[in-house]
Design a protein around this motif. Sequence first.
Motif, PDB file in Angstrom:
ATOM      1  N   GLN A  98     -13.879  32.542  40.904  1.00 25.74           N
ATOM      2  CA  GLN A  98     -14.726  31.581  41.619  1.00 25.74           C
ATOM      3  C   GLN A  98     -16.070  31.408  40.909  1.00 25.74           C
ATOM      4  OE1 GLN A  98     -15.104  32.490  45.795  1.00 25.74           O
ATOM      5  NE2 GLN A  98     -12.897  32.545  46.106  1.00 25.74           N
ATOM      6  N   TRP A  99     -16.646  32.508  40.467  1.00 29.79           N
ATOM      7  CA  TRP A  99     -17.920  32.455  39.753  1.00 29.79           C
ATOM      8  C   TRP A  99     -17.782  31.670  38.453  1.00 29.79           C
ATOM      9  CZ3 TRP A  99     -19.851  36.789  36.149  1.00 29.79           C
ATOM     10  CH2 TRP A  99     -21.142  36.499  35.682  1.00 29.79           C
ATOM     11  N   PHE A 100     -16.717  31.952  37.694  1.00 29.83           N
ATOM     12  CA  PHE A 100     -16.513  31.271  36.416  1.00 29.83           C
ATOM     13  C   PHE A 100     -16.341  29.762  36.600  1.00 29.83           C
ATOM     14  CE2 PHE A 100     -14.173  35.316  34.690  1.00 29.83           C
ATOM     15  CZ  PHE A 100     -15.359  36.026  34.714  1.00 29.83           C
ATOM     16  N   CYS A 101     -15.830  29.346  37.763  1.00 28.31           N
ATOM     17  CA  CYS A 101     -15.598  27.922  38.037  1.00 28.31           C
ATOM     18  C   CYS A 101     -16.854  27.179  38.484  1.00 28.31           C
ATOM     19  CB  CYS A 101     -14.518  27.761  39.115  1.00 28.31           C
ATOM     20  SG  CYS A 101     -12.847  28.148  38.548  1.00 28.31           S
ATOM     21  N   GLN A 102     -17.921  27.901  38.772  1.00 31.14           N
ATOM     22  CA  GLN A 102     -19.138  27.254  39.266  1.00 31.14           C
ATOM     23  C   GLN A 102     -19.769  26.383  38.183  1.00 31.14           C
ATOM     24  OE1 GLN A 102     -21.756  30.304  40.732  1.00 31.14           O
ATOM     25  NE2 GLN A 102     -20.506  30.701  42.534  1.00 31.14           N
ATOM     26  N   VAL A 154      -9.614  49.107  34.700  1.00 30.58           N
ATOM     27  CA  VAL A 154      -9.949  47.955  35.538  1.00 30.58           C
ATOM     28  C   VAL A 154     -11.366  47.478  35.234  1.00 30.58           C
ATOM     29  CG1 VAL A 154     -10.324  47.173  37.911  1.00 30.58           C
ATOM     30  CG2 VAL A 154      -8.301  48.539  37.359  1.00 30.58           C
ATOM     31  N   HIS A 155     -12.281  48.416  35.052  1.00 27.61           N
ATOM     32  CA  HIS A 155     -13.652  48.037  34.712  1.00 27.61           C
ATOM     33  C   HIS A 155     -13.693  47.251  33.404  1.00 27.61           C
ATOM     34  CE1 HIS A 155     -17.524  48.936  32.608  1.00 27.61           C
ATOM     35  NE2 HIS A 155     -17.939  48.290  33.671  1.00 27.61           N
ATOM     36  N   LEU A 156     -12.970  47.723  32.397  1.00 30.61           N
ATOM     37  CA  LEU A 156     -12.958  47.031  31.111  1.00 30.61           C
ATOM     38  C   LEU A 156     -12.315  45.652  31.228  1.00 30.61           C
ATOM     39  CD1 LEU A 156     -12.139  49.991  28.708  1.00 30.61           C
ATOM     40  CD2 LEU A 156     -14.298  48.756  28.915  1.00 30.61           C
ATOM     41  N   LEU A 157     -11.311  45.520  32.074  1.00 30.17           N
ATOM     42  CA  LEU A 157     -10.711  44.200  32.293  1.00 30.17           C
ATOM     43  C   LEU A 157     -11.718  43.240  32.923  1.00 30.17           C
ATOM     44  CD1 LEU A 157      -7.157  45.237  33.538  1.00 30.17           C
ATOM     45  CD2 LEU A 157      -7.661  43.861  31.496  1.00 30.17           C
ATOM     46  N   ALA A 158     -12.482  43.728  33.877  1.00 33.50           N
ATOM     47  CA  ALA A 158     -13.487  42.879  34.522  1.00 33.50           C
ATOM     48  C   ALA A 158     -14.574  42.475  33.531  1.00 33.50           C
ATOM     49  CB  ALA A 158     -14.095  43.593  35.729  1.00 33.50           C
ATOM     50  N   GLU A 159     -15.093  43.447  32.781  1.00 33.72           N
ATOM     51  CA  GLU A 159     -16.128  43.137  31.793  1.00 33.72           C
ATOM     52  C   GLU A 159     -15.596  42.186  30.719  1.00 33.72           C
ATOM     53  OE1 GLU A 159     -19.215  43.506  31.674  1.00 33.72           O
ATOM     54  OE2 GLU A 159     -19.792  45.280  32.811  1.00 33.72           O
ATOM     55  N   GLY A 160     -14.377  42.442  30.281  1.00 34.49           N
ATOM     56  CA  GLY A 160     -13.775  41.571  29.262  1.00 34.49           C
ATOM     57  C   GLY A 160     -13.593  40.146  29.763  1.00 34.49           C
ATOM     58  N   ALA A 161     -13.209  40.005  31.018  1.00 41.44           N
ATOM     59  CA  ALA A 161     -13.044  38.671  31.593  1.00 41.44           C
ATOM     60  C   ALA A 161     -14.383  37.937  31.629  1.00 41.44           C
ATOM     61  CB  ALA A 161     -12.449  38.768  33.003  1.00 41.44           C
ATOM     62  N   ILE A 162     -15.441  38.645  32.004  1.00 40.66           N
ATOM     63  CA  ILE A 162     -16.767  38.024  32.080  1.00 40.66           C
ATOM     64  C   ILE A 162     -17.207  37.524  30.707  1.00 40.66           C
ATOM     65  CG2 ILE A 162     -19.216  38.477  32.503  1.00 40.66           C
ATOM     66  CD1 ILE A 162     -18.283  40.478  34.710  1.00 40.66           C
ATOM     67  N   VAL A 163     -17.063  38.361  29.696  1.00 41.52           N
ATOM     68  CA  VAL A 163     -17.478  37.973  28.344  1.00 41.52           C
ATOM     69  C   VAL A 163     -16.601  36.839  27.822  1.00 41.52           C
ATOM     70  CG1 VAL A 163     -17.675  38.756  25.944  1.00 41.52           C
ATOM     71  CG2 VAL A 163     -18.490  40.215  27.805  1.00 41.52           C
ATOM     72  N   SER A 164     -15.292  36.949  28.020  1.00 36.04           N
ATOM     73  CA  SER A 164     -14.381  35.908  27.532  1.00 36.04           C
ATOM     74  C   SER A 164     -14.650  34.565  28.190  1.00 36.04           C
ATOM     75  CB  SER A 164     -12.920  36.312  27.782  1.00 36.04           C
ATOM     76  OG  SER A 164     -12.586  37.423  26.996  1.00 36.04           O
ATOM     77  N   ALA A 165     -14.871  34.577  29.505  1.00 33.34           N
ATOM     78  CA  ALA A 165     -15.140  33.320  30.206  1.00 33.34           C
ATOM     79  C   ALA A 165     -16.437  32.690  29.722  1.00 33.34           C
ATOM     80  CB  ALA A 165     -15.201  33.555  31.715  1.00 33.34           C
ATOM     81  N   GLY A 166     -17.428  33.520  29.452  1.00 28.98           N
ATOM     82  CA  GLY A 166     -18.697  33.001  28.952  1.00 28.98           C
ATOM     83  C   GLY A 166     -18.571  32.359  27.583  1.00 28.98           C
ATOM     84  N   ILE A 167     -17.700  32.892  26.756  1.00 29.44           N
ATOM     85  CA  ILE A 167     -17.538  32.371  25.398  1.00 29.44           C
ATOM     86  C   ILE A 167     -16.583  31.179  25.365  1.00 29.44           C
ATOM     87  CG2 ILE A 167     -16.608  32.926  23.105  1.00 29.44           C
ATOM     88  CD1 ILE A 167     -17.681  35.797  23.583  1.00 29.44           C
ATOM     89  N   THR A 168     -15.468  31.286  26.083  1.00 34.07           N
ATOM     90  CA  THR A 168     -14.431  30.252  26.001  1.00 34.07           C
ATOM     91  C   THR A 168     -14.583  29.157  27.047  1.00 34.07           C
ATOM     92  OG1 THR A 168     -12.929  31.412  27.521  1.00 34.07           O
ATOM     93  CG2 THR A 168     -12.782  31.971  25.158  1.00 34.07           C
ATOM     94  N   ASN A 169     -15.383  29.415  28.076  1.00 37.04           N
ATOM     95  CA  ASN A 169     -15.525  28.487  29.202  1.00 37.04           C
ATOM     96  C   ASN A 169     -14.173  28.255  29.893  1.00 37.04           C
ATOM     97  OD1 ASN A 169     -17.262  27.053  30.872  1.00 37.04           O
ATOM     98  ND2 ASN A 169     -16.831  25.119  29.852  1.00 37.04           N
ATOM     99  N   ASP A 170     -13.331  29.281  29.877  1.00 39.67           N
ATOM    100  CA  ASP A 170     -12.013  29.220  30.521  1.00 39.67           C
ATOM    101  C   ASP A 170     -12.026  30.150  31.732  1.00 39.67           C
ATOM    102  OD1 ASP A 170      -9.376  29.271  31.326  1.00 39.67           O
ATOM    103  OD2 ASP A 170      -8.613  30.219  29.492  1.00 39.67           O
ATOM    104  N   PRO A 171     -12.157  29.602  32.941  1.00 36.68           N
ATOM    105  CA  PRO A 171     -12.232  30.460  34.126  1.00 36.68           C
ATOM    106  C   PRO A 171     -10.947  31.225  34.403  1.00 36.68           C
ATOM    107  CG  PRO A 171     -12.109  28.151  34.770  1.00 36.68           C
ATOM    108  CD  PRO A 171     -12.274  28.171  33.289  1.00 36.68           C
ATOM    109  N   ASP A 172      -9.828  30.743  33.856  1.00 30.22           N
ATOM    110  CA  ASP A 172      -8.548  31.387  34.150  1.00 30.22           C
ATOM    111  C   ASP A 172      -8.370  32.741  33.477  1.00 30.22           C
ATOM    112  OD1 ASP A 172      -7.937  29.326  35.838  1.00 30.22           O
ATOM    113  OD2 ASP A 172      -6.600  28.294  34.428  1.00 30.22           O
ATOM    114  N   VAL A 173      -9.310  33.128  32.606  1.00 31.64           N
ATOM    115  CA  VAL A 173      -9.229  34.487  32.058  1.00 31.64           C
ATOM    116  C   VAL A 173      -9.309  35.499  33.194  1.00 31.64           C
ATOM    117  CG1 VAL A 173     -10.136  33.883  29.785  1.00 31.64           C
ATOM    118  CG2 VAL A 173     -11.698  34.694  31.553  1.00 31.64           C
ATOM    119  N   ALA A 174      -9.983  35.148  34.281  1.00 30.55           N
ATOM    120  CA  ALA A 174     -10.072  36.066  35.432  1.00 30.55           C
ATOM    121  C   ALA A 174      -8.705  36.279  36.051  1.00 30.55           C
ATOM    122  CB  ALA A 174     -11.048  35.517  36.476  1.00 30.55           C
TER     123      ALA A 174
END
Length: 197
Positions: A98-102, A154-174
């Motif tokens: 939801q955050w990535f889609c904002q 799980v923590h690394l998956l969450a952090e990785g999703a945040i960084v990936s979404a910021g770089i790729t602008n793809d919210p579906d990484v979450a």
Amino acid sequence: MPALISDEQTERDRQSLLDAAEVLLYAKGIQAVGMDEIRAEAGLALKRIYALYASKEELVVGMLRRRDIRWRADLAEYVERATDPRQRVLAVFDWLHQWFCQPGFRGCAWVNAHGELGASSEAIATEVSAHKAAFHDQIAAWVAATNPSACEGVHLLAEGAIVSAGITNDPDVALRARSAAEALLAAAGHPAGMTQA
């Protein structure tokens, strides 16, 4: 003699200043935004701004600290609606999606700040580290209720999703990270060659 400024007015000015700083610094980057632009957005005189925060660095730290409190509280409110421990962990990734889609999502404010100034500002690096440690502990508490051995993954998956979404602008990484977390929760604690009874 100048009129005394009440505590209430000081707090209003501080919040207006932090609001302006957060909008501008997150959207454009810390080094790209000057204090004059923040002053214009906040509607405060530079003298007043420097009475509240003695330097731009202090203002950035204040902005990150306030954002951390709000960001983690919003996450907790969303996650803790789920009653099942496993669903709480997966809800982390739903909230991230939801955050990535904002509109205006520009990645992690703390990673961005660290990338810009972490090497040259001990105060900013310390604030970023405090946020990341608090986020880690928040996730670890939810994961521990279902499968403690999966906490780091799980923590690394969450952090990785945040960084990936910021770089790729793809919210579906979450959503992809959510699927990986679900598999990790199911597999963690069951070494290779062992099956569940």
